[in-house]
Design a protein around this motif. Sequence first.
Motif, PDB file in Angstrom:
ATOM      1  N   ASP A  38       0.864  -1.185   0.000  1.00 48.69           N
ATOM      2  CA  ASP A  38       0.000   0.000   0.000  1.00 48.69           C
ATOM      3  C   ASP A  38       0.894   1.227   0.000  1.00 48.69           C
ATOM      4  N   LEU A  39       0.898   1.965  -1.094  1.00 46.45           N
ATOM      5  CA  LEU A  39       1.750   3.147  -1.190  1.00 46.45           C
ATOM      6  C   LEU A  39       1.259   4.302  -0.327  1.00 46.45           C
ATOM      7  N   ASN A  40       0.077   4.156   0.265  1.00 47.68           N
ATOM      8  CA  ASN A  40      -0.463   5.215   1.117  1.00 47.68           C
ATOM      9  C   ASN A  40      -0.250   4.960   2.603  1.00 47.68           C
ATOM     10  N   VAL A  41       0.476   3.894   2.948  1.00 54.09           N
ATOM     11  CA  VAL A  41       0.728   3.638   4.368  1.00 54.09           C
ATOM     12  C   VAL A  41       1.583   4.768   4.925  1.00 54.09           C
ATOM     13  N   PRO A  42       1.482   5.034   6.235  1.00 52.69           N
ATOM     14  CA  PRO A  42       2.318   6.090   6.828  1.00 52.69           C
ATOM     15  C   PRO A  42       3.803   5.833   6.582  1.00 52.69           C
ATOM     16  N   ASP A  43       4.559   6.928   6.496  1.00 53.86           N
ATOM     17  CA  ASP A  43       5.997   6.838   6.227  1.00 53.86           C
ATOM     18  C   ASP A  43       6.737   6.429   7.495  1.00 53.86           C
ATOM     19  N   GLU A  44       6.620   5.161   7.846  1.00 48.53           N
ATOM     20  CA  GLU A  44       7.198   4.647   9.080  1.00 48.53           C
ATOM     21  C   GLU A  44       8.239   3.572   8.787  1.00 48.53           C
ATOM     22  N   GLU A  45       9.170   3.435   9.699  1.00 49.35           N
ATOM     23  CA  GLU A  45      10.290   2.514   9.543  1.00 49.35           C
ATOM     24  C   GLU A  45       9.843   1.077   9.304  1.00 49.35           C
ATOM     25  N   ARG A 220       8.811   2.842  -9.890  1.00 53.35           N
ATOM     26  CA  ARG A 220       9.314   4.158  -9.480  1.00 53.35           C
ATOM     27  C   ARG A 220       8.569   4.715  -8.268  1.00 53.35           C
ATOM     28  N   GLN A 221       7.257   4.477  -8.161  1.00 51.95           N
ATOM     29  CA  GLN A 221       6.513   4.998  -7.009  1.00 51.95           C
ATOM     30  C   GLN A 221       6.934   4.315  -5.713  1.00 51.95           C
ATOM     31  N   HIS A 222       7.308   3.051  -5.807  1.00 51.72           N
ATOM     32  CA  HIS A 222       7.801   2.338  -4.624  1.00 51.72           C
ATOM     33  C   HIS A 222       9.164   2.889  -4.205  1.00 51.72           C
ATOM     34  N   MET A 223       9.968   3.222  -5.186  1.00 55.37           N
ATOM     35  CA  MET A 223      11.273   3.806  -4.881  1.00 55.37           C
ATOM     36  C   MET A 223      11.111   5.175  -4.219  1.00 55.37           C
ATOM     37  N   LYS A 224      10.210   5.990  -4.742  1.00 53.98           N
ATOM     38  CA  LYS A 224       9.966   7.297  -4.135  1.00 53.98           C
ATOM     39  C   LYS A 224       9.501   7.144  -2.687  1.00 53.98           C
TER      40      LYS A 224
END
Length: 266
Positions: A38-45, A220-224
Amino acid sequence: MSKKFTDAETEHYYNTVEIQYQIPWNPDGSKHWGYFDDLNVPDEEEALFRASNRWNEYMLSKSGINADSRVLDIGCGNGHTAVYLANQTQCEVVGIDISQIHVDNAQKQAEKFTQLKLSFVKASATSLPFSNGEFTHIWSQGTLLHIHERELVLEEAHRLLAPEGIFLFDDLVSLHDRPTEDTQNYVYNRLHVSRFISPESYADALRRAGFEVLDSLDLRQHMKKFYDIQSKRFQGDAERSLGYQKTSQAVVNGEIAWWFYLCKKL
């Protein structure tokens, strides 16, 4: 103009940043990007670590590797992916890496798993010490970008695979060939990368080397997402965080992208 980095410079790069990599990428020593469910998950470790593990799972699901396979892992790093493959499938894995520190670390990993068929060799991917047709599969993650003579690697992969053998790998590509100064400094120079080519040029090079491209995937979106998380994780290290921010922006600009290829030797 991009600098052409030699094998010796690439080895020195990996030998000197080894300790730094273990913290910012994955505490288990893995060194590849992540595939997010899920590319919308919070930006967490923890999301980053799960995504890193998921990328191994995705590639394995596409590979057809089984207990009868003999796999060459090009750029094996610390050996964690080789252990994963052998443990999941009972296949034999031979890992090669340009860094002696990586090979030493991988051999130490193998000593913990004596029931698995694992071996590791220091070698350049452009001239590998194996006979024609030795392997059923060749696997690589985040390695070919460091090799200026990329076409030689593709030719070596073709030589070493048995007929209809599978070559699967990921690499960085570029959607246009004019990087900004920031991207030159924070991506090319920071990662010791000489050049990127387009996804289409990569596919053409694979065909010239004798492969059929069975599948490819734009990541590319996963890399970003991966670098967005990294930049937040290391806000206390201004230089590193800025490098990750600039890398994320380079993805947005189309200056770099992450691509996966699944190929068969014709």
